[in-house]
Scaffold this motif. Structure first.
Motif, short mmCIF file in Angstrom:
data_model
loop_
_atom_site.label_atom_id
_atom_site.label_comp_id
_atom_site.label_asym_id
_atom_site.label_seq_id
_atom_site.Cartn_x
_atom_site.Cartn_y
_atom_site.Cartn_z
N VAL A 149 0.86 -1.18 0.00
CA VAL A 149 0.00 0.00 0.00
C VAL A 149 0.90 1.23 0.00
O VAL A 149 1.80 1.34 0.84
CB VAL A 149 -0.92 0.03 1.24
CG1 VAL A 149 -1.69 1.35 1.30
CG2 VAL A 149 -1.89 -1.14 1.22
N LYS A 150 0.68 2.12 -0.95
CA LYS A 150 1.40 3.39 -1.00
C LYS A 150 0.40 4.53 -0.85
O LYS A 150 -0.70 4.47 -1.41
CB LYS A 150 2.13 3.57 -2.33
CG LYS A 150 3.14 2.50 -2.69
CD LYS A 150 3.75 2.83 -4.06
CE LYS A 150 4.71 1.77 -4.53
NZ LYS A 150 5.27 2.10 -5.88
N GLN A 151 0.78 5.55 -0.11
CA GLN A 151 -0.05 6.76 -0.05
C GLN A 151 0.86 7.97 0.01
O GLN A 151 1.82 8.01 0.78
CB GLN A 151 -0.99 6.74 1.17
CG GLN A 151 -2.30 7.49 0.95
CD GLN A 151 -2.19 9.01 1.06
OE1 GLN A 151 -1.36 9.52 1.81
NE2 GLN A 151 -3.04 9.74 0.34
N ASN A 152 0.57 8.94 -0.84
CA ASN A 152 1.33 10.18 -0.89
C ASN A 152 0.40 11.34 -0.60
O ASN A 152 -0.69 11.42 -1.18
CB ASN A 152 1.92 10.42 -2.29
CG ASN A 152 2.91 9.35 -2.71
OD1 ASN A 152 2.62 8.16 -2.61
ND2 ASN A 152 4.05 9.77 -3.18
N ILE A 227 3.48 -4.41 3.20
CA ILE A 227 4.35 -3.24 3.35
C ILE A 227 3.54 -2.00 3.00
O ILE A 227 2.79 -1.98 2.02
CB ILE A 227 5.57 -3.35 2.43
CG1 ILE A 227 6.44 -4.53 2.84
CG2 ILE A 227 6.39 -2.06 2.46
CD1 ILE A 227 7.54 -4.85 1.85
N ALA A 228 3.68 -0.96 3.80
CA ALA A 228 3.07 0.34 3.50
C ALA A 228 4.19 1.36 3.32
O ALA A 228 5.15 1.38 4.09
CB ALA A 228 2.13 0.77 4.62
N ILE A 229 4.05 2.19 2.30
CA ILE A 229 5.00 3.27 2.06
C ILE A 229 4.25 4.59 2.14
O ILE A 229 3.28 4.81 1.41
CB ILE A 229 5.67 3.13 0.67
CG1 ILE A 229 6.43 1.81 0.58
CG2 ILE A 229 6.61 4.31 0.41
CD1 ILE A 229 7.01 1.53 -0.79
N ALA A 230 4.69 5.45 3.04
CA ALA A 230 4.10 6.77 3.22
C ALA A 230 5.13 7.80 2.79
O ALA A 230 6.19 7.92 3.41
CB ALA A 230 3.70 6.99 4.67
N GLU A 231 4.83 8.54 1.74
CA GLU A 231 5.72 9.62 1.29
C GLU A 231 4.98 10.94 1.42
O GLU A 231 3.89 11.11 0.89
CB GLU A 231 6.17 9.41 -0.15
CG GLU A 231 7.20 10.45 -0.59
CD GLU A 231 7.90 10.11 -1.90
OE1 GLU A 231 8.81 10.86 -2.30
OE2 GLU A 231 7.54 9.08 -2.52
N ASN A 232 5.61 11.87 2.14
CA ASN A 232 4.94 13.12 2.47
C ASN A 232 5.88 14.29 2.33
O ASN A 232 7.08 14.17 2.60
CB ASN A 232 4.39 13.05 3.90
CG ASN A 232 3.46 11.86 4.08
OD1 ASN A 232 3.88 10.84 4.59
ND2 ASN A 232 2.24 11.97 3.62
#
Length: 360
Positions: A149-152, A227-232
């Motif tokens: 899961v990716k969230q930007n 896996i979760a990727i949080a890009e902020n």
């Protein structure tokens, strides 16, 4: 009770969204607003047709005819306002992040539980229609077993000066916007247990404005092998970017809350609220359409009203806000020490989360 009467604490950007969303709901009536800046609450009330305006939030809490409040104030004031509201018997929606630090959040929750009032953690992404549909795709089995899961959520800087001050905010882009991405991942995966957190971050665009990070990348490993990727970011030019990607063994999906619904627009002068932010809509941009609905604010407020009326239990709780904060602490510590942080995790005793990065 067939209608919830509400007070709005704060008169900035987020409170505008709260009021505009609440005023869509037949079971809600916004009757008062409070802001300490002289004249600001009155101007806000006049703009939105709210009867009463105060320069002290205590004036709202003293009113017996007000059932609930929304909290849209700087992070360092969340504890003070929420504890006072709980002691006054008011139900609370507290906008993200729950608090500036874990100890503040824990004291808030103790006050809420002692008073027996409801607290809804203000995470609107869990109500955004596109994201809700993405979660249903997972539940329907359309994507198979989800493994990534990716969230930007990114833009070129916050909308109020206090965000730059780490003593008021507690951190930078990670604390301000990463809280969205982290809770999105937890929610869409049905809140699995964290296994580890690893992060990197830096101050790239705004070193003259803040000591905090303006771009961060966080990788969260969950116990169900997801896996979760949080890009902020506060360092990404071109306006707001808010999107997700979900990968499974049988398919994938992605959703874009801004560019996917916006009007492709060119303007030499800019438009709307963004004009106040140094003309960030000058040139090409994606003009928002039904932005509050697209981002889930009216749905979030309907849920809050339902909670106050006793129809639903909070979907986003204070405990969720505390877990998000705990993950954020781990991310700052990971970036500061250059290592993976394993669970179970007890954060070090620091004044504010960003200290784990700044002091490393």
């Amino acid at each position: 009770m067939d209608k919830v009467r509400l007070g709005i604490i704060g008169s900035g950007f987020i409170s505008n969204l709260h009021v505009n969303s609440l005023q869509r709901l037949p079971e809600a009536e916004v009757v008062a607003v409070a802001s300490p800046t002289p004249g600001k609450a009155r101007a806000f009330a006049d703009e939105h047709g709210i009867p009463d305006a105060y320069e002290s939030y205590e004036a709202i809490l003293k009113r017996d005819d007000i059932d609930a409040i929304t909290v849209g104030v700087p992070n360092d004031l969340h504890e003070e306002v929420v504890v006072a509201a709980a002691q006054a018997g008011k139900h609370v929606l507290c906008d993200k992040p729950l608090a500036r630090s874990l100890p503040e959040g824990e004291r808030m929750m103790a006050a809420v539980h002692a008073a027996g009032v409801k607290l809804v953690y203000g995470e609107m992404l869990c109500f955004a229609p596109k994201y809700v549909r993405a979660k249903k795709l997972i539940q329907e089995g359309a994507l198979g077993k989800v493994f990534l899961v990716k969230q930007n959520e990114e833009h070129d800087g916050p909308h109020s000066p206090w965000f730059w001050d780490v003593n008021r905010s507690g951190g930078g882009a990670l604390l301000d916007m990463g809280c969205h991405s982290i809770e999105f991942a937890r929610w869409i995966l049905d809140r699995p247990q964290v296994r580890s957190v690893q992060a990197t971050m830096g101050r790239f665009m705004h070193p003259e404005k803040t000591r905090a990070e303006d771009h961060s990348i966080v990788v969260i490993e969950f116990e169900n092998d997801v896996i979760a990727i949080a890009e902020n970011s506060w360092a990404k030019t071109g306006g707001l970017d808010d999107r997700c990607e979900i990968y499974g063994t049988l398919g994938n999906t992605r959703a874009d809350l801004v560019q996917g619904v916006g009007l492709r627009t060119h303007s030499k002068v800019g438009y709307g609220y963004a004009v106040e932010k140094a003309g960030s809509t000058v040139g090409w941009s994606f003009t928002g359409f039904e932005e509050e609905w697209t981002h889930g604010f009216p749905q979030e407020m309907q849920h809050f009203v339902n909670v106050v009326l006793g129809r639903e239990e909070p979907m986003e709780t204070g405990e969720d806000g505390l877990e998000v904060l705990r993950i954020i602490y781990a991310a700052y510590q990971s970036a500061g020490e250059g290592r993976r942080i394993e669970w179970p995790y007890t954060p070090p005793d620091v004044e504010k989360p960003v200290d784990l990065w700044l002091n490393a």
